[in-house]
Design an enzyme around this catalytic site. Structure first.
Site, short mmCIF file in Angstrom:
data_model
loop_
_atom_site.label_atom_id
_atom_site.label_comp_id
_atom_site.label_asym_id
_atom_site.label_seq_id
_atom_site.Cartn_x
_atom_site.Cartn_y
_atom_site.Cartn_z
N HIS A 113 29.50 40.51 45.74
CA HIS A 113 29.23 41.60 44.79
C HIS A 113 30.06 41.43 43.52
O HIS A 113 31.28 41.20 43.60
CB HIS A 113 29.56 42.94 45.48
CG HIS A 113 29.06 44.13 44.74
ND1 HIS A 113 29.82 45.24 44.50
CD2 HIS A 113 27.84 44.39 44.19
CE1 HIS A 113 29.11 46.15 43.84
NE2 HIS A 113 27.89 45.64 43.64
N ASP A 117 30.47 49.73 42.68
CA ASP A 117 29.39 50.72 42.73
C ASP A 117 29.95 52.14 42.83
O ASP A 117 30.89 52.40 43.60
CB ASP A 117 28.48 50.44 43.92
CG ASP A 117 27.58 49.23 43.71
OD1 ASP A 117 27.56 48.70 42.58
OD2 ASP A 117 26.93 48.79 44.68
N HIS A 197 22.83 54.93 42.34
CA HIS A 197 24.24 54.63 42.05
C HIS A 197 24.34 53.93 40.70
O HIS A 197 23.33 53.48 40.14
CB HIS A 197 24.86 53.76 43.15
CG HIS A 197 24.38 52.34 43.15
ND1 HIS A 197 23.14 51.94 43.62
CD2 HIS A 197 25.00 51.19 42.73
CE1 HIS A 197 23.01 50.64 43.52
NE2 HIS A 197 24.13 50.15 42.96
N HIS A 199 26.04 50.64 39.04
CA HIS A 199 26.73 49.37 39.24
C HIS A 199 27.50 49.09 37.95
O HIS A 199 26.92 49.05 36.86
CB HIS A 199 25.72 48.24 39.52
CG HIS A 199 26.34 46.89 39.58
ND1 HIS A 199 26.86 46.35 40.74
CD2 HIS A 199 26.53 45.95 38.61
CE1 HIS A 199 27.34 45.14 40.49
NE2 HIS A 199 27.15 44.86 39.19
#
Length: 225
Positions: A113, A117, A197, A199
């Site tokens: 990732h 988030d 959400h 990012h």
């Protein structure tokens, strides 16, 4: 009558005439002199009020200038205080839950990732974490790929870039100048997203693959998430 007798009689008359003329002349001089003296005295009386008025005007002008300078100095102090109070960096959203963190692995990503988030409802206001210039904005991750959905990238004065992805609405365009805390978008669930959400990334370039740990970076500029 003899000539000698006539001369003797004329002399007193001539002398009296001359005396009258001289007296008249002196009188005129005295009158003129007196008039000049009175005029001079009057002029002196007139000069004093004029001088007093001029001095008063100068004093009033100096007082006005001093007040203006003091007001300007106070305004500068207020501006400095506001500048000190204004935060340099802020959080991208409020009232969030932290979910996937930087460098976290999993089936959701082709690699680890690349950001942090923030779980928030769709339509949550998204803010610029710092002032700067928008260099990417739009669908397809603003050019970084469809996984990001609608996204924005902002270049900051320190040479770093912030990225905001999975947005439902974008309020800025490429070239826009934004301020710290300015509303730039609304959060969403676009692109490769498992739920609503934001990012968020901090990058060294405007492009994918240059991300830094955003939590660590924000902590370094005084923002704890």
């Amino acid at each position: 009558m003899s000539k000698r007798t006539m001369i003797h009689r004329l002399r007193p008359s001539v002398l009296r005439t001359r005396g009258a003329v001289v007296a008249a002349g002196m009188g005129a001089v005295m009158v003129v002199g007196a008039g000049a003296g009175v005029a001079s005295a009057d002029a002196g009386k007139a000069t004093k009020p004029v001088a007093a008025n001029a001095a008063s005007a100068v004093a009033a002008q100096a007082d006005a200038q001093a007040k203006a300078a003091a007001k300007k100095a106070d305004a500068k102090k207020v501006a400095k205080k506001k500048a000190k109070k204004a935060p340099s960096w802020v959080k991208p959203v409020n009232n969030y839950t932290l979910t996937a963190s930087f460098a976290q692995g999993g089936a959701m990503w082709s690699a680890k990732h690349s950001g942090q988030d923030f779980a928030v409802p769709i339509g949550t206001p998204v803010k610029a974490v710092n002032g700067g210039t928008v260099v990417k904005a739009g669908a397809n991750g603003g050019g970084d790929g469809p996984a990001y959905g609608n996204a924005i990238v902002i270049k900051h004065a320190n040479g770093k870039y912030s990225q905001y992805a999975h947005l439902s609405k974008i309020n800025v365009s490429v070239g826009s100048k934004v301020k710290t805390g300015q509303l730039i978008a609304k959060s969403g669930n676009t692109g490769n997203s498992s739920g609503p959400h934001l990012h968020f990334e901090i990058r060294t370039t405007p492009n994918y693959g240059s991300a830094l740990n955003p939590a660590n970076f924000l902590r370094g500029v005084g923002v704890t998430i």
